[in-house]
Write a protein that holds these residues in place. Structure first.
Motif, PDB file in Angstrom:
ATOM      1  N   ARG A   1       0.816  -1.221   0.000  1.00  0.00           N
ATOM      2  CA  ARG A   1       0.000   0.000   0.000  1.00  0.00           C
ATOM      3  C   ARG A   1       0.846   1.265   0.000  1.00  0.00           C
ATOM      4  O   ARG A   1       0.315   2.360  -0.157  1.00  0.00           O
ATOM      5  CB  ARG A   1      -0.915  -0.007   1.213  1.00  0.00           C
ATOM      6  CG  ARG A   1      -1.902  -1.177   1.180  1.00  0.00           C
ATOM      7  CD  ARG A   1      -2.760  -1.210   2.391  1.00  0.00           C
ATOM      8  NE  ARG A   1      -3.646  -0.036   2.381  1.00  0.00           N
ATOM      9  CZ  ARG A   1      -4.489   0.229   3.353  1.00  0.00           C
ATOM     10  NH1 ARG A   1      -4.569  -0.545   4.405  1.00  0.00           N
ATOM     11  NH2 ARG A   1      -5.256   1.295   3.284  1.00  0.00           N
ATOM     12  N   ILE A   2       2.164   1.142   0.180  1.00  0.00           N
ATOM     13  CA  ILE A   2       3.042   2.314   0.227  1.00  0.00           C
ATOM     14  C   ILE A   2       3.323   2.778  -1.190  1.00  0.00           C
ATOM     15  O   ILE A   2       3.870   2.037  -2.000  1.00  0.00           O
ATOM     16  CB  ILE A   2       4.359   1.987   0.966  1.00  0.00           C
ATOM     17  CG1 ILE A   2       4.066   1.587   2.406  1.00  0.00           C
ATOM     18  CG2 ILE A   2       5.311   3.188   0.898  1.00  0.00           C
ATOM     19  CD1 ILE A   2       5.257   1.033   3.143  1.00  0.00           C
ATOM     20  N   SER A   3       2.945   4.008  -1.501  1.00  0.00           N
ATOM     21  CA  SER A   3       3.179   4.531  -2.848  1.00  0.00           C
ATOM     22  C   SER A   3       4.453   5.365  -2.927  1.00  0.00           C
ATOM     23  O   SER A   3       5.032   5.505  -3.998  1.00  0.00           O
ATOM     24  CB  SER A   3       1.986   5.365  -3.311  1.00  0.00           C
ATOM     25  OG  SER A   3       1.788   6.462  -2.451  1.00  0.00           O
ATOM     26  N   LEU A   4       4.899   5.908  -1.773  1.00  0.00           N
ATOM     27  CA  LEU A   4       6.107   6.718  -1.755  1.00  0.00           C
ATOM     28  C   LEU A   4       6.687   6.706  -0.351  1.00  0.00           C
ATOM     29  O   LEU A   4       5.980   7.002   0.612  1.00  0.00           O
ATOM     30  CB  LEU A   4       5.797   8.165  -2.167  1.00  0.00           C
ATOM     31  CG  LEU A   4       6.950   9.170  -2.081  1.00  0.00           C
ATOM     32  CD1 LEU A   4       8.037   8.818  -3.087  1.00  0.00           C
ATOM     33  CD2 LEU A   4       6.446  10.574  -2.302  1.00  0.00           C
TER      34      LEU A   4
END
Length: 143
Positions: free
Chosen positions: A6-9
Motif C-alpha cells: 500500500r506504500i506509494s512513496l
C-alpha cells in the motif's frame, strides 16, 4: 505489518526528517520489579535505545521540546554505529538548517550533542528563538 504493497512513496530522511523519538516503543515498569525487568530485557533493542539516546540528547542540547521544529533520525549502522540526521526548520518553512554525523552506540549522547552544536553554529538558535516567540505570542505551551 503486511501493508508494504500500500506504500506509494517512502520519504527519505533527506526530504523529511521525522520528529525525535518517532517509532520508539518504550515499556515502563515498577521500580524494583525484577521479574518484569527480566521479561522486558529479553525484548530490549540496544540499537534502538542508542538511537533514542542520540535523538533525545540532540533535543536537550538545542533546548527543544515536543512543540519545537526539530527533526531527528538516528539510524543504526553495522558494527554498533549510528548515523544521526537532524534538521531545524522555521515555522513557515522558509529556513532550514541540517546536520548529520556518525558515531558508536556507546557514544550516542555525545553524537546528539555534536550534531546539535553544528546546527547551532549554522543558525538553528535563531530559528528556535523565533519559534519560541511565536508560540508564546499565540499562547501555546510546551508539553
Amino acid at each position: 505489518m503486511g501493508f508494504s504493497a500500500r506504500i506509494s512513496l517512502a520519504l527519505p530522511a533527506a526530504a523529511c526528517v521525522p520528529a525525535p523519538g518517532q517509532g520508539i516503543v518504550a515499556i515502563e515498569i515498577r521500580d524494583g520489579d525484577e521479574a518484569t525487568r527480566r521479561i522486558v530485557t529479553a525484548i530490549d533493542d540496544a540499537g534502538a535505545a542508542a538511537a533514542l539516546t542520540a535523538e533525545r540528547a540532540l533535543v536537550a542540547a538545542l533546548g527543544g521540546g515536543c512543540q519545537t521544529p526539530i527533526g531527528a533520525l538516528a539510524s543504526p549502522l553495522e558494527g554498533g554505529a549510528l548515523e544521526l540526521t537532524a534538521a531545524v526548520v522555521s515555522l513557515d518553512g522558509s529556513r532550514s538548517i541540517r546536520g548529520q554525523a556518525r558515531g558508536q552506540n556507546g557514544e550516542a549522547a555525545a553524537l546528539g550533542a555534536q550534531v546539535a552544536a553544528h546546527l547551532l553554529r549554522e543558525g538553528a538558535g535563531d530559528i528556535l528563538a523565533d519559534a519560541q516567540r511565536a508560540q508564546h505570542s499565540t499562547g501555546s505551551s510546551e508539553s
